[in-house]
Design a protein around this motif. Structure first.
Motif, PDB file in Angstrom:
ATOM      1  N   LYS A  22      25.738  30.424  37.525  1.00  0.00           N
ATOM      2  CA  LYS A  22      25.493  31.855  37.649  1.00  0.00           C
ATOM      3  C   LYS A  22      26.219  32.156  38.858  1.00  0.00           C
ATOM      4  O   LYS A  22      26.553  33.508  38.674  1.00  0.00           O
ATOM      5  CB  LYS A  22      24.266  32.609  37.333  1.00  0.00           C
ATOM      6  N   LYS A  23      26.369  31.461  39.974  1.00  0.00           N
ATOM      7  CA  LYS A  23      27.130  32.080  41.346  1.00  0.00           C
ATOM      8  C   LYS A  23      26.422  33.255  41.679  1.00  0.00           C
ATOM      9  O   LYS A  23      27.099  34.316  41.850  1.00  0.00           O
ATOM     10  CB  LYS A  23      28.382  32.074  41.037  1.00  0.00           C
ATOM     11  N   PRO A  24      25.133  33.295  41.876  1.00  0.00           N
ATOM     12  CA  PRO A  24      24.498  34.621  42.379  1.00  0.00           C
ATOM     13  C   PRO A  24      25.136  35.199  43.482  1.00  0.00           C
ATOM     14  O   PRO A  24      25.573  36.438  43.579  1.00  0.00           O
ATOM     15  CB  PRO A  24      23.321  34.371  42.499  1.00  0.00           C
ATOM     16  N   LEU A  29      28.394  39.647  46.106  1.00  0.00           N
ATOM     17  CA  LEU A  29      29.516  39.935  47.066  1.00  0.00           C
ATOM     18  C   LEU A  29      30.362  40.775  46.192  1.00  0.00           C
ATOM     19  O   LEU A  29      30.945  41.685  46.768  1.00  0.00           O
ATOM     20  CB  LEU A  29      30.113  38.663  47.865  1.00  0.00           C
ATOM     21  N   GLU A  30      30.954  40.124  45.009  1.00  0.00           N
ATOM     22  CA  GLU A  30      31.949  41.010  44.206  1.00  0.00           C
ATOM     23  C   GLU A  30      31.169  42.401  43.934  1.00  0.00           C
ATOM     24  O   GLU A  30      31.968  43.206  43.842  1.00  0.00           O
ATOM     25  CB  GLU A  30      32.240  40.078  42.988  1.00  0.00           C
ATOM     26  N   SER A  31      30.043  42.344  43.612  1.00  0.00           N
ATOM     27  CA  SER A  31      29.569  43.861  43.321  1.00  0.00           C
ATOM     28  C   SER A  31      29.583  44.749  44.479  1.00  0.00           C
ATOM     29  O   SER A  31      29.315  45.929  44.254  1.00  0.00           O
ATOM     30  CB  SER A  31      28.083  43.406  42.704  1.00  0.00           C
ATOM     31  N   THR A 162      32.477  50.409  37.317  1.00  0.00           N
ATOM     32  CA  THR A 162      33.435  49.245  36.992  1.00  0.00           C
ATOM     33  C   THR A 162      32.643  48.272  36.322  1.00  0.00           C
ATOM     34  O   THR A 162      31.781  48.182  36.221  1.00  0.00           O
ATOM     35  CB  THR A 162      33.825  48.664  38.492  1.00  0.00           C
ATOM     36  N   THR A 163      33.576  47.247  35.775  1.00  0.00           N
ATOM     37  CA  THR A 163      33.189  46.204  35.022  1.00  0.00           C
ATOM     38  C   THR A 163      33.605  44.963  35.724  1.00  0.00           C
ATOM     39  O   THR A 163      34.966  44.976  36.314  1.00  0.00           O
ATOM     40  CB  THR A 163      33.354  46.183  33.481  1.00  0.00           C
TER      41      THR A 163
END
Length: 173
Positions: A22-24, A29-31, A162-163
């Motif tokens: 899942k690479k939390p 960081l992307e969020s 955003t998505t």
């Protein structure tokens, strides 16, 4: 209602197995998580996102980890202690956080909204604690994307911004 301990232990075991996939940390960081933020993870489970969030926000930030099973709270406390993360505070609750109005920069709502009976009451609590310039990061696992977005935006509390794959970013209305 809290799930039985045996069910939670099974779920926590599975969550820990899939954590690397899942690479939390990458997703957080992307969020938009950054050092110094105040974060609320509702439905923290085994801490899969709580601990990476605590590392990202650092000692100038704080992560509140909320869940209803006492075992979840114990597990997050134990894992945070082992990693030396002193910026994690746990809250045992089924909805109410006890946090002041507009005190949170980021709300994390990952892989759990489908388990909540009164979704609008929960969203109202998350809206209450979220700062006006904050955001809510969520995913729609176990739920059709359009149904999930409809639930999140139906009470006029949040709007989709955003998505990014399964991860959706909502802003407070």
């Amino acid at each position: 209602n809290p799930m039985p301990n045996i069910a939670f232990r099974g779920m926590a075991f599975m969550l820990r197995l899939v954590e690397p996939f899942k690479k939390p940390q990458e997703r957080l960081l992307e969020s938009g998580l950054v050092p110094g933020q105040t974060v609320l993870e509702y439905g923290c489970g085994a801490g899969s996102f709580t601990l990476p969030a605590a590392r990202i926000v650092g000692q100038d930030g704080i992560v509140y980890a909320v869940d209803i099973p006492p075992l979840a709270i114990e597990m997050v406390q134990k894992r945070a202690g082992k990693e030396g993360l002193s910026n994690v505070e746990t809250i045992l609750s089924d909805r109410e956080t006890g946090l002041p109005d507009e005190s949170v920069d980021v709300v994390l709502l990952y892989d759990m909204l489908h388990l909540v009976r009164d979704k609008q009451a929960l969203l109202a609590e998350l809206h209450r604690v979220l700062k006006s310039d904050g955001f809510l990061s969520a995913d729609h696992e176990h739920t059709d994307r359009e149904t999930f977005i409809g639930t999140m935006t139906s009470g006029s509390l949040f709007s989709l911004q955003t998505t990014n794959g399964h991860t959706l970013k909502f802003h407070k209305r």
